[in-house]
Design a protein around this motif. Sequence first.
Motif, PDB file in Angstrom:
ATOM      1  N   UNK A  84       4.000  -7.027   9.797  1.00 18.65           N
ATOM      2  CA  UNK A  84       3.323  -8.224   9.299  1.00 18.65           C
ATOM      3  C   UNK A  84       1.832  -8.250   9.632  1.00 18.65           C
ATOM      4  N   UNK A  85       1.152  -9.163   8.993  1.00 19.57           N
ATOM      5  CA  UNK A  85      -0.228  -9.523   9.328  1.00 19.57           C
ATOM      6  C   UNK A  85      -1.198  -8.337   9.292  1.00 19.57           C
ATOM      7  N   UNK A  86      -1.075  -7.543   8.195  1.00 22.55           N
ATOM      8  CA  UNK A  86      -2.027  -6.446   8.054  1.00 22.55           C
ATOM      9  C   UNK A  86      -3.433  -6.984   7.811  1.00 22.55           C
ATOM     10  N   UNK A  87      -4.404  -6.163   8.197  1.00 21.49           N
ATOM     11  CA  UNK A  87      -5.797  -6.601   8.042  1.00 21.49           C
ATOM     12  C   UNK A  87      -6.480  -5.947   6.852  1.00 21.49           C
ATOM     13  N   UNK A  88      -5.830  -4.934   6.251  1.00 22.05           N
ATOM     14  CA  UNK A  88      -6.409  -4.344   5.053  1.00 22.05           C
ATOM     15  C   UNK A  88      -5.266  -3.955   4.114  1.00 22.05           C
ATOM     16  N   UNK A  89      -5.561  -3.845   2.830  1.00 25.31           N
ATOM     17  CA  UNK A  89      -4.538  -3.564   1.821  1.00 25.31           C
ATOM     18  C   UNK A  89      -4.026  -2.130   1.936  1.00 25.31           C
ATOM     19  N   UNK A  90      -2.730  -1.979   1.845  1.00 25.03           N
ATOM     20  CA  UNK A  90      -2.093  -0.669   1.906  1.00 25.03           C
ATOM     21  C   UNK A  90      -1.873  -0.133   0.491  1.00 25.03           C
ATOM     22  N   UNK A  91      -2.434   1.029   0.220  1.00 27.63           N
ATOM     23  CA  UNK A  91      -2.285   1.636  -1.096  1.00 27.63           C
ATOM     24  C   UNK A  91      -1.544   2.965  -1.064  1.00 27.63           C
TER      25      UNK A  91
END
Length: 125
Positions: free
Chosen positions: A100-107
Motif C-alpha cells: 500500500x501507499x506507494x509514492x510513485x506509479x508502478x509501470x
Amino acid sequence: QVQLVESGEGVVQAGGSLRLSCAASGLSFSTYDMGWFRQAPGKEREFVATIMWNGATNVADSVKGRFTISRDNAKNTVYLQMNSLKAEDTAIYYCAAVGPWRVYAATGRDEYHYWGQGTQVTVSS
C-alpha cells in the motif's frame, strides 16, 4: 487471500468501445495502486495503465487519448474504458495490484504483487 476478478471481455469492431472491470477483495483497496496490463499472442505482457491510491494515473503512450482508467473505492473496483479500439488492442487484459501507499506509479509488471486471471478482448478489423 487477495483476489482480482476481471470482467467485460468481448469481441468488438475496430473503432468501437469496451469497458473492463476488475473487482478486488482481500486487500485494503483504497490504499493500493491498481494497474492494467495486456498480452497479445507471441508477445510479452505490457503495461497499459495504472491508477494510484490517490487517484493519479499513468497511461501507456500506445493507448493515450483512447483508454481511461478509473476506480470506485466504495465498490473495490477498477475500470478500463477503451474507446476507438484498434485491431492491435487485441489481447488478454490483466488487472494487477500493488501497495500500500506507494509514492510513485508502478509501470513494470514485476512491481505488482497480485494479478487477476485475465479477460480476452478481441478487436475485429
